[in-house]
Design an enzyme around this catalytic site. Structure first.
Site, PDB file in Angstrom:
ATOM      1  N   GLY A   1       0.817  -1.202   0.000  1.00 32.65           N
ATOM      2  CA  GLY A   1       0.000   0.000   0.000  1.00 32.65           C
ATOM      3  C   GLY A   1       0.853   1.254   0.000  1.00 32.65           C
ATOM      4  N   SER A   2       0.377   2.271   0.680  1.00 32.36           N
ATOM      5  CA  SER A   2       1.025   3.585   0.611  1.00 32.36           C
ATOM      6  C   SER A   2       2.383   3.642   1.291  1.00 32.36           C
ATOM      7  CB  SER A   2       0.101   4.645   1.211  1.00 32.36           C
ATOM      8  OG  SER A   2      -1.014   4.853   0.375  1.00 32.36           O
ATOM      9  N   THR A   3       2.759   2.620   2.069  1.00 30.33           N
ATOM     10  CA  THR A   3       4.119   2.636   2.624  1.00 30.33           C
ATOM     11  C   THR A   3       5.158   2.559   1.503  1.00 30.33           C
ATOM     12  OG1 THR A   3       4.145   0.226   2.953  1.00 30.33           O
ATOM     13  CG2 THR A   3       3.390   1.590   4.794  1.00 30.33           C
ATOM     14  N   PHE A   4       4.747   2.029   0.337  1.00 30.71           N
ATOM     15  CA  PHE A   4       5.677   1.938  -0.794  1.00 30.71           C
ATOM     16  C   PHE A   4       5.970   3.316  -1.380  1.00 30.71           C
ATOM     17  CE2 PHE A   4       7.004   0.949  -5.174  1.00 30.71           C
ATOM     18  CZ  PHE A   4       7.939  -0.042  -4.927  1.00 30.71           C
ATOM     19  N   LYS A   5       5.179   4.322  -1.010  1.00 31.20           N
ATOM     20  CA  LYS A   5       5.435   5.674  -1.514  1.00 31.20           C
ATOM     21  C   LYS A   5       6.790   6.207  -1.047  1.00 31.20           C
ATOM     22  CE  LYS A   5       0.517   6.702  -1.908  1.00 31.20           C
ATOM     23  NZ  LYS A   5      -0.675   7.284  -1.262  1.00 31.20           N
TER      24      LYS A   5
END
Length: 490
Positions: free
Chosen positions: A215-219
């Site tokens: 999810g957004s942790t990959f940002k």
């Protein structure tokens, strides 16, 4: 000598040669097959005729050996079994061994030649050395904080010392008691069947053996790629990012959970977790830039051992522009273990240097002599020091002015990133709540702990599930536990 005597002597010689040939056949040619025969219990009897070495946490054994009085003289037992099962694994007289019990098995059972203080003596006497002890890197307070925080919910926590790669916590939930698998009776067989049939998969080590869409942790990775490539040079410059954003080559419109994402700067898009900004950024960068940056953080590494093998965290190498856009926000085919996402946070908190994670500090003989010691090792220069400083600015704003306020610790600089990962058919499954973070002690310029938390079955209405709400408090508790502990002895 008469003819009868000669014939008898020749016949006896033939018999002797036949006996010798058969001995060679049994002891050399067929030795491997006979030793592997399940009916041959000599290997098991030898393996369990003496106490096994111990696995230690902060100098205290979390394993021991209990006398049975039977042919298999000693059986394994565990202290706080469910708490440390994702570290120790199990050692069973029926089902073998897993995790450290398996990878360090030869050291623990005494068969490793490295334990021989007199190398020729065991060969002469056929005696086995006493097993050695395996000293882990685990911080017991951090391990307990992670275990308590998950509270039996499906999920995992991994915590690292960014400067060395030492694994400080490795928790998987729900867990199990490895002591119930240690013996050889009917209860062990029943327990094995029960654990394997449990839909919650308590024996799955979710911290290192399960991958999830991040999810957004990959940002964090996407932002690193943009900064390293020069695609973004000013964190506060507005971007040309529509809201909603139509994925390239499709009619699919990507939206955001909140407002304020249209043309948002990277600084604002990161702290408010704007999908549209980072999806477009990833599509503009292209698959090669995103994949290359992910690999510098440890993705797609098939050789990672801690020493148990770690499941490969993946980013698809060949993607269309719309797939790159989705991968850049941690969806599509992008997957990561909690350990991998802790490595991402650790590299950012350590000035861009990603240290190889490890679980064993040292191995000592039964007499206390050091047999081997793990030395910290640089795995990758994930990003430049300048990029790491900019990423720290982004992650620290998430905690002070964004979605990660629940990870804040008074007097401590904390950086973090929330994530809510969709999964399941048509993304209808309960979202996974993620949080990755690091913490710097007062006055320090480098982080002393990095944490990744994933909660599979967050107990909330689907729309309210978030990394900031469900996972960040667990990360905060783990970071507090590490910061409160005295530093390890050199």
């Amino acid at each position: 000598m008469n003819r009868c005597v000669r014939h008898a002597a020749a016949f006896c010689a033939l018999l002797l040669l036949a006996v010798l040939a058969n001995a060679v056949r049994v002891q050399l040619v067929q030795a491997g097959r006979l030793a592997a025969n399940p009916a041959d219990r000599r290997a098991d009897i030898a393996l369990y005729r003496q106490p096994r070495g111990n696995i230690l946490v902060a100098g205290r054994p979390v394993t021991s050996s209990r006398a049975t009085g039977g042919q298999l003289r000693y059986v394994r037992s565990y202290r706080d079994g469910p708490l440390y099962a994702p570290v120790t694994g199990f050692a069973s007289q029926i089902y073998g061994a897993s995790l450290l019990e398996g990878t360090e098995g030869a050291l623990l059972d005494g068969s490793d030649p490295a334990l021989d203080e007199q190398p020729l003596w065991p060969e002469i006497t056929r005696a086995r050395q006493r097993g050695g002890d395996v000293h882990t890197t685990i911080d017991p307070a951090a391990q307990q904080a992670a275990f308590t925080g998950l509270a039996g919910r499906r999920g995992a926590v991994a915590a690292l010392d960014p400067a060395t790669g030492r694994i400080l916590a490795l928790v998987s939930s729900p867990s199990y008691d490895p002591g119930r698998l240690a013996g050889a009776g009917p209860s062990v067989t029943a327990t094995w069947k029960q654990l394997n049939a449990d839909p919650a998969q308590p024996m799955l080590d979710r911290a290192i053996r399960q991958t999830y869409p991040p999810g957004s942790t990959f940002k964090v990775v996407t932002a690193a790629a943009a900064l390293e490539s020069g695609e973004v040079t000013d964190l506060r410059a507005r971007t040309a990012s529509p809201d909603p954003y139509t994925l390239p080559g499709t009619t699919v419109r990507l939206t955001n959970e909140g407002a304020g994402c249209r043309n948002a700067s990277m600084f604002d898009a990161f702290r408010y977790s704007c999908n549209t900004v980072f999806a477009k950024l990833g599509a503009d960068l292209g698959d090669q830039a995103v994949v290359a940056q992910a690999e510098r953080f440890g993705f797609d590494d098939t050789r990672l051992r801690i020493p148990p093998a770690v499941a490969v965290s993946t980013v698809d190498r060949w993607m269309s522009p719309d797939q790159v856009a989705l991968s850049s926000i941690g969806q599509f085919d992008t997957t990561a273990t909690p350990l991998q996402m802790a490595m991402v946070a650790a590299a950012v908190g350590n000035g861009g240097r990603l240290m190889a994670p490890y679980l064993v500090d040292e191995v000592t003989s039964h007499g206390g002599t050091t047999v081997s010691r793990t030395r910290p090792r640089l795995l990758h220069q994930a990003v430049s020091a300048r990029t790491a400083a900019l990423l720290q600015e982004l992650m620290e704003a998430v905690v002070t002015r964004g979605t990660g306020g629940n990870a804040a610790i008074p007097g401590v600089v904390v950086g973090g990133k929330t994530g809510t990962a969709q999964h399941g058919p048509a993304n209808k499954g309960t979202p996974y709540a993620w949080f990755v973070s690091y913490a710097k002690p007062p006055g320090a310029d480098r982080a002393s702990v990095a944490v990744a938390v994933v909660v599979e079955d967050a107990a909330a209405v689907r729309a309210d599930i978030s990394g900031g709400g469900n996972a960040a408090p667990i990360a905060r508790a783990v970071m507090r536990a590490v910061l409160a502990a005295p530093p390890p002895a050199p």
